[in-house]
Design a protein around this motif. Structure first.
Motif, short mmCIF file in Angstrom:
data_model
loop_
_atom_site.label_atom_id
_atom_site.label_comp_id
_atom_site.label_asym_id
_atom_site.label_seq_id
_atom_site.Cartn_x
_atom_site.Cartn_y
_atom_site.Cartn_z
N LEU A 1 37.18 64.02 -56.37
CA LEU A 1 38.05 63.03 -55.70
C LEU A 1 38.27 61.83 -56.63
CD1 LEU A 1 39.57 62.08 -53.19
CD2 LEU A 1 37.38 61.32 -52.23
N PHE B 1 41.79 60.17 -58.82
CA PHE B 1 42.15 58.74 -58.83
C PHE B 1 42.22 58.23 -60.27
CE2 PHE B 1 39.79 54.49 -58.65
CZ PHE B 1 40.93 53.72 -58.53
N PRO C 1 34.30 47.37 -60.67
CA PRO C 1 33.58 47.14 -59.40
C PRO C 1 33.22 45.68 -59.15
CG PRO C 1 32.16 48.22 -61.02
CD PRO C 1 33.54 48.23 -61.59
N LEU D 1 41.84 43.61 -57.09
CA LEU D 1 42.05 45.02 -56.75
C LEU D 1 43.50 45.25 -56.33
CD1 LEU D 1 38.84 45.70 -54.61
CD2 LEU D 1 39.24 46.44 -56.95
N SER E 1 27.11 49.72 -62.10
CA SER E 1 28.20 49.34 -61.19
C SER E 1 27.79 48.24 -60.21
CB SER E 1 28.68 50.56 -60.41
OG SER E 1 29.09 51.58 -61.29
N LEU F 1 27.09 55.48 -51.72
CA LEU F 1 28.14 54.47 -51.49
C LEU F 1 28.29 54.10 -50.03
CD1 LEU F 1 30.78 55.62 -54.13
CD2 LEU F 1 29.58 53.43 -54.06
N PHE G 1 44.63 58.09 -44.78
CA PHE G 1 44.05 58.41 -46.09
C PHE G 1 44.83 59.56 -46.75
CE2 PHE G 1 41.21 60.40 -49.12
CZ PHE G 1 40.71 59.30 -49.79
C1 HEM Z 1 39.49 50.01 -55.09
C2 HEM Z 1 39.14 50.08 -56.35
C3 HEM Z 1 38.01 50.96 -56.83
C4 HEM Z 1 36.98 50.59 -57.61
C5 HEM Z 1 36.72 49.21 -58.18
C6 HEM Z 1 36.15 51.74 -57.79
C7 HEM Z 1 35.00 51.79 -58.56
C8 HEM Z 1 34.07 52.79 -58.50
C9 HEM Z 1 32.80 52.77 -59.15
C10 HEM Z 1 32.32 51.67 -60.11
C11 HEM Z 1 32.12 53.87 -58.77
C12 HEM Z 1 30.68 54.22 -59.12
C13 HEM Z 1 30.57 54.80 -60.50
C14 HEM Z 1 29.11 55.01 -60.86
O1 HEM Z 1 28.40 54.02 -60.96
O2 HEM Z 1 28.73 56.17 -61.03
C15 HEM Z 1 32.96 54.62 -57.91
C16 HEM Z 1 32.63 55.80 -57.32
C17 HEM Z 1 33.53 56.59 -56.63
N1 HEM Z 1 34.86 56.32 -56.44
FE1 HEM Z 1 35.76 54.56 -56.73
N2 HEM Z 1 36.69 52.79 -57.11
C18 HEM Z 1 37.84 52.36 -56.51
C19 HEM Z 1 38.72 53.14 -55.78
C20 HEM Z 1 38.57 54.50 -55.58
C21 HEM Z 1 39.59 55.38 -55.11
C22 HEM Z 1 41.02 54.96 -54.79
C23 HEM Z 1 39.04 56.62 -55.03
C24 HEM Z 1 39.67 57.92 -54.63
C25 HEM Z 1 40.79 58.04 -53.99
C26 HEM Z 1 37.67 56.50 -55.43
C27 HEM Z 1 36.74 57.50 -55.40
C28 HEM Z 1 35.40 57.34 -55.75
C29 HEM Z 1 34.37 58.32 -55.45
C30 HEM Z 1 34.54 59.58 -54.62
C31 HEM Z 1 33.19 57.85 -56.02
C32 HEM Z 1 31.84 58.55 -56.07
C33 HEM Z 1 31.80 59.37 -57.37
C34 HEM Z 1 30.56 60.21 -57.57
O3 HEM Z 1 29.70 60.25 -56.71
O4 HEM Z 1 30.50 60.84 -58.62
N3 HEM Z 1 37.43 55.21 -55.80
N4 HEM Z 1 34.17 53.95 -57.78
#
Ligand code: HEM
Length: 328
Positions: free
Chosen positions: A72, A76, A172, A179, A209, A245, A297
């Motif tokens: 997912l 993105f 983050p 954002l 993060s 998360l 969504f």
């Molecule tokens: C709004 C702005 C967003 C920011 C600042 C952001 C930032 C992040 C960060 C820093 C992580 C953790 C990375 C780590 O430490 O391993 C994360 C995880 C994740 N993000 Fe976002 N994200 C955003 C939006 C989104 C969007 C739009 C999606 C999908 C449509 C998304 C899907 C995910 C998912 C599913 C994870 C978990 C990944 C994993 O478990 O491997 N994020 N995001």
């Protein structure tokens, strides 16, 4: 009053106008089938494409439950850097996947597996960018979320540049306004940003993060007991802890918003959605209405999937998602 004679005289002009409008509609519809994305895009050319991708995702999930959040997030990060063109999947010393915001991306192997199966079933037909879009939907469904009809017809890009990823992926540590600005550059509204942030309903974050919330000065919006949990896993130097998360990290639901409303947003960018008055009302709304959020969504994922799509000569259908067919 207009006479019957005058009306009869005007009829040819009226008919011409009607015919012109019909021709224009037909032409624009023909153009939209050429240029735009479509649902059921592979129905004639690779009828089992969606089933093949779904099967690869199911196998991937059996091996590692992190496959769903990984994929997912891959979609993105793909769409936000030079459009949804599979550029995040390309290998190379300076490719997007080497950029710091992308170092914790996961799920590449399941996309490789789906691509290998698709090449056996219908060689050279399904793009890697489309595989990502389908697999992202499957990720949500396989974790209990609501599906949506995926549009397809993207071509794969030939360029992948770490610097572009660094510039386009939101950090983050960002505030709601920051954002919103990043999403606006992609044609997505603040409301779209709030809805898509619900993707953080599944998956994890690493220390890197959350560290800016802890050191050198603790984020005033970071409350106990979460602050103590983050600190104990993440000392100022080093630290390899990961944090779910939301409170149901394997279940695609609106618990993310409930947690954020309760001050348990893991990253600053999560908590900002509630702490910033400009995004608070909608965040609360999503915490109260699981079904409307889940429906939206899917709608906004379709919208995100349209960002910067390549359909012309600047794209190709890659044979291997990690490499362009002919390097430029
Ligand atoms: C709004 C702005 C967003 C920011 C600042 C952001 C930032 C992040 C960060 C820093 C992580 C953790 C990375 C780590 O430490 O391993 C994360 C995880 C994740 N993000 Fe976002 N994200 C955003 C939006 C989104 C969007 C739009 C999606 C999908 C449509 C998304 C899907 C995910 C998912 C599913 C994870 C978990 C990944 C994993 O478990 O491997 N994020 N995001």
């Amino acid at each position: 009053m207009e006479s019957r004679h005058n009306l009869l005289q005007r009829r040819p002009t009226l008919w011409t106008a009607v015919v012109l409008v019909i021709l224009q509609l037909a032409l624009s519809c023909w153009m939209c089938t050429v240029d735009a994305l479509q649902t059921g895009y592979y129905a004639a050319t690779c009828p089992n494409a969606e089933a093949i991708i779904r099967a690869a995702m199911e196998r991937g999930m059996q091996e590692d439950s992190g496959t769903a959040p990984g994929v997912l997030r891959l979609h993105f990060h793909d769409c936000f850097v030079d459009g949804c063109d599979g550029s995040v999947l390309l290998d190379g010393p300076r490719s997007e996947k080497t950029a710091s915001p992308n170092l914790t991306l996961r799920g590449y192997e399941v996309i490789d597996a789906a691509k290998a199966d698709l090449e056996l079933a219908c060689s050279g037909i399904v793009s890697c960018a489309d595989i990502l879009a389908y697999a992202a939907r499957d990720a949500v469904v396989l974790t209990g979320g609501l599906g949506w009809a995926v549009e397809a017809g993207r071509l794969d890009g030939r360029v992948s540049d770490a610097g572009r990823a660094f510039a386009e992926i939101p950090d983050p540590s960002f505030s709601s306004a920051q954002l919103a600005a990043v999403f606006a550059r992609k044609g997505l509204t603040t409301s779209d940003m709030i809805v898509l942030s619900g993707a953080h309903s599944i998956g994890r974050a690493h220390c890197d993060s959350v560290k800016t919330r802890l050191y050198p000065v603790q984020d005033p919006n970071l409350r106990e007991p979460l602050a103590a949990e983050l600190r104990s896993g993440c000392p100022q130097q080093g630290g390899s802890a990961t944090f779910s998360l939301d409170s149901t990290p394997n279940q695609f639901d609106n618990a993310y918003y409930i947690d954020v409303v309760n001050g348990r947003g893991i990253m600053r960018s999560d908590q900002a959605l509630f702490d910033d008055p400009s995004t608070r009302t909608e965040t609360m709304f999503n915490s109260l209405g699981a079904a409307p959020w889940a429906f939206r969504f899917g709608q906004i994922m379709v919208k995100m999937g349209q960002v910067g799509v390549k359909t012309g000569p600047d794209g190709e259908i890659r044979r291997n998602c990690r490499f362009v067919n002919t390097p430029i």
